[in-house]
Write an enzyme that holds these catalytic residues in place. Structure first.
Site, PDB file in Angstrom:
ATOM      1  N   ASP A 252       1.904 -14.806  11.203  1.00  0.00           N
ATOM      2  CA  ASP A 252       1.714 -13.374  10.950  1.00  0.00           C
ATOM      3  C   ASP A 252       0.455 -13.230  10.094  1.00  0.00           C
ATOM      4  O   ASP A 252       0.469 -13.545   8.897  1.00  0.00           O
ATOM      5  CB  ASP A 252       2.918 -12.783  10.220  1.00  0.00           C
ATOM      6  CG  ASP A 252       2.805 -11.268  10.042  1.00  0.00           C
ATOM      7  OD1 ASP A 252       1.674 -10.751  10.013  1.00  0.00           O
ATOM      8  OD2 ASP A 252       3.851 -10.612   9.905  1.00  0.00           O
TER       9      ASP A 252
ATOM     10  N   HIS B  48       6.038  -2.246  -4.143  1.00  0.00           N
ATOM     11  CA  HIS B  48       5.994  -1.440  -2.907  1.00  0.00           C
ATOM     12  C   HIS B  48       7.394  -1.085  -2.391  1.00  0.00           C
ATOM     13  O   HIS B  48       7.530  -0.184  -1.564  1.00  0.00           O
ATOM     14  CB  HIS B  48       5.242  -2.187  -1.806  1.00  0.00           C
ATOM     15  CG  HIS B  48       3.803  -2.436  -2.110  1.00  0.00           C
ATOM     16  ND1 HIS B  48       2.923  -1.426  -2.427  1.00  0.00           N
ATOM     17  CD2 HIS B  48       3.083  -3.596  -2.151  1.00  0.00           C
ATOM     18  CE1 HIS B  48       1.723  -1.947  -2.649  1.00  0.00           C
ATOM     19  NE2 HIS B  48       1.798  -3.262  -2.495  1.00  0.00           N
TER      20      HIS B  48
ATOM     21  N   ASP C  47      -2.201  -3.865 -10.184  1.00  0.00           N
ATOM     22  CA  ASP C  47      -2.359  -4.444  -8.855  1.00  0.00           C
ATOM     23  C   ASP C  47      -3.385  -3.616  -8.075  1.00  0.00           C
ATOM     24  O   ASP C  47      -3.563  -2.423  -8.335  1.00  0.00           O
ATOM     25  CB  ASP C  47      -1.009  -4.421  -8.136  1.00  0.00           C
ATOM     26  CG  ASP C  47      -0.990  -5.218  -6.846  1.00  0.00           C
ATOM     27  OD1 ASP C  47      -0.462  -6.337  -6.848  1.00  0.00           O
ATOM     28  OD2 ASP C  47      -1.501  -4.706  -5.824  1.00  0.00           O
TER      29      ASP C  47
ATOM     30  N   HIS D  57      -3.233  -2.680  -5.028  1.00  0.00           N
ATOM     31  CA  HIS D  57      -2.564  -1.764  -4.099  1.00  0.00           C
ATOM     32  C   HIS D  57      -1.762  -0.724  -4.887  1.00  0.00           C
ATOM     33  O   HIS D  57      -1.233  -1.024  -5.957  1.00  0.00           O
ATOM     34  CB  HIS D  57      -1.600  -2.517  -3.174  1.00  0.00           C
ATOM     35  CG  HIS D  57      -2.256  -3.554  -2.322  1.00  0.00           C
ATOM     36  ND1 HIS D  57      -2.402  -4.861  -2.724  1.00  0.00           N
ATOM     37  CD2 HIS D  57      -2.803  -3.474  -1.074  1.00  0.00           C
ATOM     38  CE1 HIS D  57      -3.006  -5.555  -1.770  1.00  0.00           C
ATOM     39  NE2 HIS D  57      -3.262  -4.741  -0.762  1.00  0.00           N
TER      40      HIS D  57
END
Length: 681
Positions: free
Chosen positions: A22, A137, A174, A176
């Site tokens: 992946d 997340h 972070d 993100h």
């Protein structure tokens, strides 16, 4: 006050790994954890920390944040084969399951909670938990972005429930956006959530409109969700520091948290393939140092992302060294935030103006100018600029980044002095000073005369003032020779001692000495050669014949009912000091001091982040409580007692604005808070 730094690591969390190909998920590898731990071992940091074992978070603890449906789904994956795991993983955005994932995720939750318990129970002052999988997340009912359970959000809810906390600050550095954490707390005024993140005008994952600066929270939570979007890659140390000075820290000090939790992702560091940013590892030492001044030092750092192993490992080490109280390394790079960072910072300040007293007088007229530039900025920032392309992080050459970091860390790391703080004192001083303060013997009159006759005769006009320099010379020499990290002296002539100290440092070979003088400064040294920068914090403006960027008079009298000095320190003094990048800092408290103990100790504590924490403090007022509080700030055993936050008056705000206008082109870290603050693109 508690001492010690907790470190939580369990090798079992490396069992979570990708079983199939992946290209999105293949960077989330077990080595992220093991390499970071080995890097800590190589710096001999593991043995200096307090080992706290991880445990599995209970189902009840996970349900503080997540739904029962989500918990049961995660639990069911333990007995699945590879094909089944792959099929379940495809239901989520950028997540993979392994038969060990549920166990590892529970260990990650439990490690975060163990850290909260250790800090809140006073077993340690602060700590770091190295965990996998990360968490910021993950949402109430969904895995997302390598995250299964939201470790930091669960830790915050747990701290509120178990310890009755009413104000928790979560700092997400972070690269993100931690949208999961935002969604969980966006209506909750008890949690102040700050996130900076690569955004690029909603073109970078997770590509959400609610990741932009105008997502300030909902309902009662309005103003308690702070998003700072980075709209270009290549952000560096100065951009990150500017974000702290002009956005996070003012609001954080006003919020006055009882606990600080960091979603500590190091994909915002140099070399990371996800972030493509240019921040070097030592910047995380500075960010950690700032956060240690909040919540009486109660700070829990919990690992999130970070996908370049060398960059990740070095940044983790910089964080832990700072938590342990080691001197903060000199920051590197040009101290000038880029235009895109300025735009983002000003937009955030404008969006939060209605909710924070520290922004009450914010000038939002700049938004009209910025809006006309926005389409040009978006076009320019869709791809890295030529300057960014020349930076090491954007060529994605792992070997080159590793070589750079190897050399870079050798240049910024230095031996830790065995004794942190030195002072001279009479018998009995040890009873009110912190235990780590070393008492040293003053120079005698003969030794002082030899020094003064050769180099300082023009400053020392009267023989009776000689003795006042005995402690100045002996402590300063120990700092300059790196026998101690910093020092504090009581002197009946603080102005003279400060002037001699600054000249002594220059004579010793230091090229940039910062002198911050509080009170009436009877003698102003010659600053024309740039080898010293003087900031005089006084009640009345000090007269000076010539204008010079290296002498700044800041007229300020602290509010008697509270502490309004935050705005001056964060909005002006620190940006100027970081722009100058001194080799040593001298803080002098003279007659007619116009700041209280809290303001002075705040100043000293924050200035410890500069000059490898080399700070010499000389105090004319020998009041025991002032000496004790400043000594504790130097040693790092206690955070300053800030008192009640009082917003500055319009008159004081105008003073700061006028000084910014005057000095912004010289000291570029000021440019984030003025209308036309433009430096580099």
């Amino acid at each position: 006050m508690a001492s010690g730094t907790a470190l939580i690591y369990d090798e079992e969390m490396t069992a979570h790994k990708l079983l199939w190909n992946d290209p999105i998920c293949d960077i989330e590898v077990p080595e992220r954890l093991s390499f970071s731990y080995e890097q800590l071992r190589s710096y001999h940091l593991v043995e200096r920390c307090v080992h706290v074992p991880a445990r599995e978070g209970s189902e009840e603890e996970i349900l503080l944040v997540h739904s029962l449906e989500h918990l049961e789904m995660a639990k069911s994956t333990q007995t699945m084969n590879e094909e089944e795991l792959k099929r379940v993983s495809e239901n989520y955005d950028a997540f993979f399951f392994h038969p060990s994932t549920y166990h590892c995720a529970r260990l990650a939750v439990g490690a975060a909670l163990q850290l909260v318990d250790a800090v809140m129970a006073g077993k340690v002052r602060n700590g770091m938990a190295l965990v996998r999988p990360p968490g910021h997340h993950s949402q109430r009912n969904a895995a997302n972005g390598f995250c299964l359970f939201n470790n930091v959000a669960i830790a915050a809810e747990y701290a509120k429930l178990k310890y009755g906390l009413q104000r928790i600050l979560i700092v997400d550095w972070d690269v993100h956006h931690g949208q999961g954490t935002q969604y969980i707390f966006e209506e909750d005024p008890s949690v102040l959530y700050f996130s900076w993140h690569r955004y690029e005008h909603q073109e970078f994952w997770p590509s959400l409109k609610e990741s932009d600066y105008d997502a300030v929270g909902l309902g009662k939570g309005k103003g308690f969700n702070i998003n700072l979007p980075w709209n270009k890659v290549g952000m560096g140390n100065s951009d990150y520091l500017a974000a702290f000075f002009h956005v996070l820290l003012p609001m954080a000090f006003e919020f006055d948290p009882e606990l600080v939790i960091v979603s500590s992702g190091y994909d915002s560091g140099i070399g990371d393939p996800e972030g493509q940013m240019n921040a070097t590892p030592e910047v995380f030492a500075h960010l950690t140092h700032f956060l240690m001044q909040l919540a009486n030092g109660k700070l829990c750092v919990i690992l999130e992302g970070g996908y370049h192993l060398k960059s990740l490992g070095e940044s983790v080490c910089m964080t832990v060294k700072t938590l342990l109280g080691d001197p903060v390394p000199q920051i590197t790079g040009e101290m000038a935030p880029c235009l895109s960072a300025v735009e983002s910072i000003q937009n955030v300040r404008a969006a939060h103006k209605p909710y924070w007293k520290c922004l009450a007088y914010e000038d939002t007229s700049f938004l009209q100018n910025l809006s006309t530039k926005s389409h040009l900025l978006k076009k320019a920032n869709s791809n890295p600029s030529a300057e960014d392309e020349s930076q090491i992080t954007n060529n994605n050459n792992t070997v080159k980044v590793e070589r750079f970091l190897e050399l870079h860390m050798k240049n910024i790391l230095f031996p830790v002095p065995p004794i942190k703080t030195a002072t001279t004192g009479s018998e009995g001083s040890e009873y009110f000073l912190p235990e780590h303060v070393q008492l040293v013997k003053e120079m005698d009159e003969t030794e002082i005369k030899v020094l003064v006759s050769g180099f300082y005769a023009d400053l020392v006009k009267e023989e009776k003032t000689l003795l006042s320099l005995g402690s100045t010379f002996v402590i300063l020499d120990k700092i300059l020779k790196k026998e101690v990290c910093n020092g504090i002296a009581a002197s009946p002539t603080a102005a003279l001692s400060a002037a001699v100290a600054v000249r002594h440092c220059v004579r010793f070979g230091f090229q940039r000495v910062l002198c911050v003088f509080v009170g009436d400064m009877q003698m102003i040294p010659n600053t024309e050669d740039g080898k010293m920068l003087v900031i005089n914090i006084c009640e009345k403006e000090q007269s000076r014949k010539t204008s010079c960027k290296h002498y700044i008079s800041l007229n300020w009298k602290e509010d008697a009912g509270g502490n309004d000095f935050f705005s001056a320190v964060l909005g002006f003094i620190l940006p100027v000091a970081y722009s100058y990048q001194p080799n040593l800092t001298v803080v002098a408290v003279g007659p007619n001091r116009n700041l209280g103990i809290s303001g002075i100790s705040l100043l000293v504590a924050l200035l410890r982040g500069l000059a490898e924490s080399r700070v010499f403090v000389v105090i004319e007022d020998t009041e025991i409580s002032l000496m004790q509080t400043v000594a504790e700030a130097l040693v790092g055993t206690s955070t300053p007692p800030f008192g009640i936050y009082v917003p500055p008056t319009q008159e004081k705000v105008n003073k700061i604005k006028a000084l910014r206008d005057q000095f912004q082109q010289e000291w570029k870290m000021l440019q984030c808070s003025v209308k036309d603050g433009i430096s580099r693109n």
